[in-house]
Design an enzyme around this catalytic site. Structure first.
Site, PDB file in Angstrom:
ATOM      1  N   HIS A  68       0.782  -1.155   0.165  1.00 42.24           N
ATOM      2  CA  HIS A  68       0.016   0.130   0.165  1.00 42.24           C
ATOM      3  C   HIS A  68       0.987   1.180  -0.001  1.00 42.24           C
ATOM      4  CE1 HIS A  68      -3.601   2.346   1.092  1.00 42.24           C
ATOM      5  NE2 HIS A  68      -2.664   3.212   1.724  1.00 42.24           N
ATOM      6  N   GLU A  69       1.821   1.377   0.957  1.00 42.64           N
ATOM      7  CA  GLU A  69       2.554   2.452   1.024  1.00 42.64           C
ATOM      8  C   GLU A  69       3.754   2.661  -0.162  1.00 42.64           C
ATOM      9  OE1 GLU A  69       2.026   4.619   3.493  1.00 42.64           O
ATOM     10  OE2 GLU A  69       0.617   3.294   4.570  1.00 42.64           O
TER      11      GLU A  69
ATOM     12  N   GLU B 112      -5.044   7.871  -2.581  1.00 47.43           N
ATOM     13  CA  GLU B 112      -5.215   6.717  -1.928  1.00 47.43           C
ATOM     14  C   GLU B 112      -5.544   5.623  -3.534  1.00 47.43           C
ATOM     15  OE1 GLU B 112      -5.094   5.259   0.736  1.00 47.43           O
ATOM     16  OE2 GLU B 112      -4.722   7.221   1.735  1.00 47.43           O
TER      17      GLU B 112
END
Ligand SMILES: [Zn+2]
Length: 498
Positions: A263-264, A293
């Site tokens: 995700h990061e 996002e």
């Protein structure tokens, strides 16, 4: 043709960018390295630097320069840069310094106390602090609303997602609210007939860290301009020239730190690939939080939940932890796409996650618009969780309305960005699949380059050149269309039975 006012503004923004660089590094260091006794001095240094940045952003000559630049012969990119500069200025001057100081004091006090009140399930102790934070947030929202000519909650949304209004969010969340609970029940029922083999730990931290770094490299993260470290709450920080990702390790569960890192890494690649020739100018910054996002969730959910990703990961897991039956690609993919209603947002899967966001959106909108009081939150929370996920949260404040850091620290209007990001990510993949019909074959072979190329062309390299609407139109041929998200979930979780 000369553009003296614009040039002066550009020079000032480059200077600001450098101060922001220092500020970001200090924040990263605070979260990753700082010994406890350094905290007071660090807070003082950060406050000083933030005050300095505020003075730069509100410097009186800026106002006339911003007007003068409007009449100068600017090209399209300069004009976009000027639009962003005007927005930064408007936000910086909207709030009186006394309100900013009260906000900072109240939110630090509330957040600090929340750190011990949450584990103690102490809603009664939390409430007075939270009431004060909310009162200040309402005042902030009202002042921003007066300037922008919108409703208070619209003004808060606009801080994170410029141009997005409550009505737009409702238009996509209300249909979702209607079909999501049924879809969740169907998926849970379907998955109850698909047994999985759980991986057996412990998974040593050193092996997990090496695995995370290998996967980041596989995802194209540039280690010559970034790092991975450990912090209590994972985040992406630093600056585009030097991106700092964090994760946290649990020896019993490697998947949560690994997928958190994926995700990061999505956030990180966006930052690392923002347009270099504009670096230091507002037009080179990431477009918005929903678009940010959309990148982390494109990596974590669209790519990470693809069978091709599990297949690519399987041999790396065997190398990192020794072979296990659980690492068989089909089993791994089932583990990585497991859907289960739960109380905690940050641990939720991609199907139940929007329920957590809709709940928070409805409550925080009512709080900011003055339709609900802080004391009403637990009851509203329980009703929402019952309707959306079939869970009871009565008396459980810790895993209910006290679970997130956002509200105690005064952040209202941020939550919708998570689900808007998930919807944009589904829309990007639909557009990408349309343009590249062999996408799934490539992903199945572990070749992710098409995804990175598309994101770079359509999103990363565009920075803030366009509004979010224009960016979506240019990238995918349409503005935000939630139908792609629903189609994605149905296709992945409820495919026609084999
Ligand atoms: Zn994120």
């Amino acid at each position: 043709l000369t553009t003296p006012a614009y040039d002066a503004l550009a020079a000032a923004h480059l200077q600001q960018h450098r101060f922001e660089h220092v500020l970001n590094m200090l924040h990263w260091d605070q979260a990753v390295n700082m010994p406890a006794a350094g905290s007071e001095a660090r807070a003082a240094a950060l406050t000083e630097l933030e005050a300095h940045l505020h003075r730069l952003r509100t410097d009186p000559p800026r106002s006339s320069q911003l007007s003068a630049a409007l009449t100068e012969p600017l090209d399209d990119e300069q004009a976009a840069n000027l639009r962003e500069m005007r927005r930064i200025r408007q936000l910086a001057t909207a709030l009186p310094e006394a309100l900013v100081a009260r906000r900072s004091l109240a939110s630090s006090r509330c957040e600090h106390a929340w750190r011990t009140q949450r584990p103690a399930n102490d809603w009664a102790g939390f409430l007075p602090n939270f009431e004060e934070v909310l009162e200040i947030a309402r005042e902030e929202a009202q002042r921003l609303a007066d300037i922008g000519g919108v409703s208070p909650y619209d003004a808060m949304l606009d801080l994170y997602e410029p141009g997005m209004r409550t009505a737009d969010v409702r238009q996509v969340f209300e249909p979702l609210r209607a079909w999501l609970p049924g879809l969740i029940r169907e998926v849970v029922e379907r998955q109850s007939q698909e047994p999985t083999i759980a991986p057996r730990g412990p998974f040593p931290v050193s092996a997990q860290r090496r695995l995370c770094e290998r996967v980041m490299a596989l995802l194209g993260f540039d280690f010559s301009a970034g790092r991975l470290d450990v912090s209590t709450h994972p985040f992406t920080g630093g600056s585009p020239e030097d991106v700092r990702l964090t994760t946290r390790f649990d020896e019993d569960d490697f998947l949560s730190s690994l997928m958190g890192t994926v995700h990061e890494a999505g956030h990180g690649r966006y930052e690392q690939n923002l347009p270099r020739h504009w670096l230091g100018q507002p037009v080179a910054a990431a477009r918005s939080m929903a678009i940010h996002e959309s990148q982390s969730l494109a990596f974590e959910m669209q790519l990470g939940g693809h069978p091709g990703f599990a297949a690519r990961l399987a041999p790396l897991l065997a190398e990192a932890f020794g072979p296990q039956e659980a690492f068989e690609p089909g089993n791994l993919h089932r583990l990585m796409t497991r859907v289960r209603p739960s109380l905690i947002r940050v641990e939720a899967d991609e199907v139940t996650y929007p329920a957590h966001v809709i709940l928070r959106f409805e409550i925080e909108r009512a709080l900011i618009e003055g339709e609900a009081k802080a004391a009403d939150v637990p009851e509203l929370w329980n009703l929402g969780m019952r309707d959306l996920l079939g869970l009871d949260t009565r008396g459980n404040y810790r895993d209910g309305p006290m679970q997130d850091v956002h509200w105690p620290s005064g952040l209202f209007g941020y939550f919708p960005c998570y689900s808007l990001g998930a919807m944009y990510a589904a829309q990007w993949f639909a557009a990408l699949r349309h343009a590249q019909p062999d996408l799934d074959e490539k992903l199945a072979k572990g070749d992710f380059s098409t995804v990175f190329q598309w994101m770079d062309d359509k999103i990363w390299s565009q920075g803030s050149r366009w509004t979010t609407r224009e960016l979506a139109l240019r990238a995918s041929g349409e503005v935000l269309n939630p139908a792609h998200f629903e189609a994605h979930l149905r296709q992945r979780y409820l495919p026609a039975l084999r």
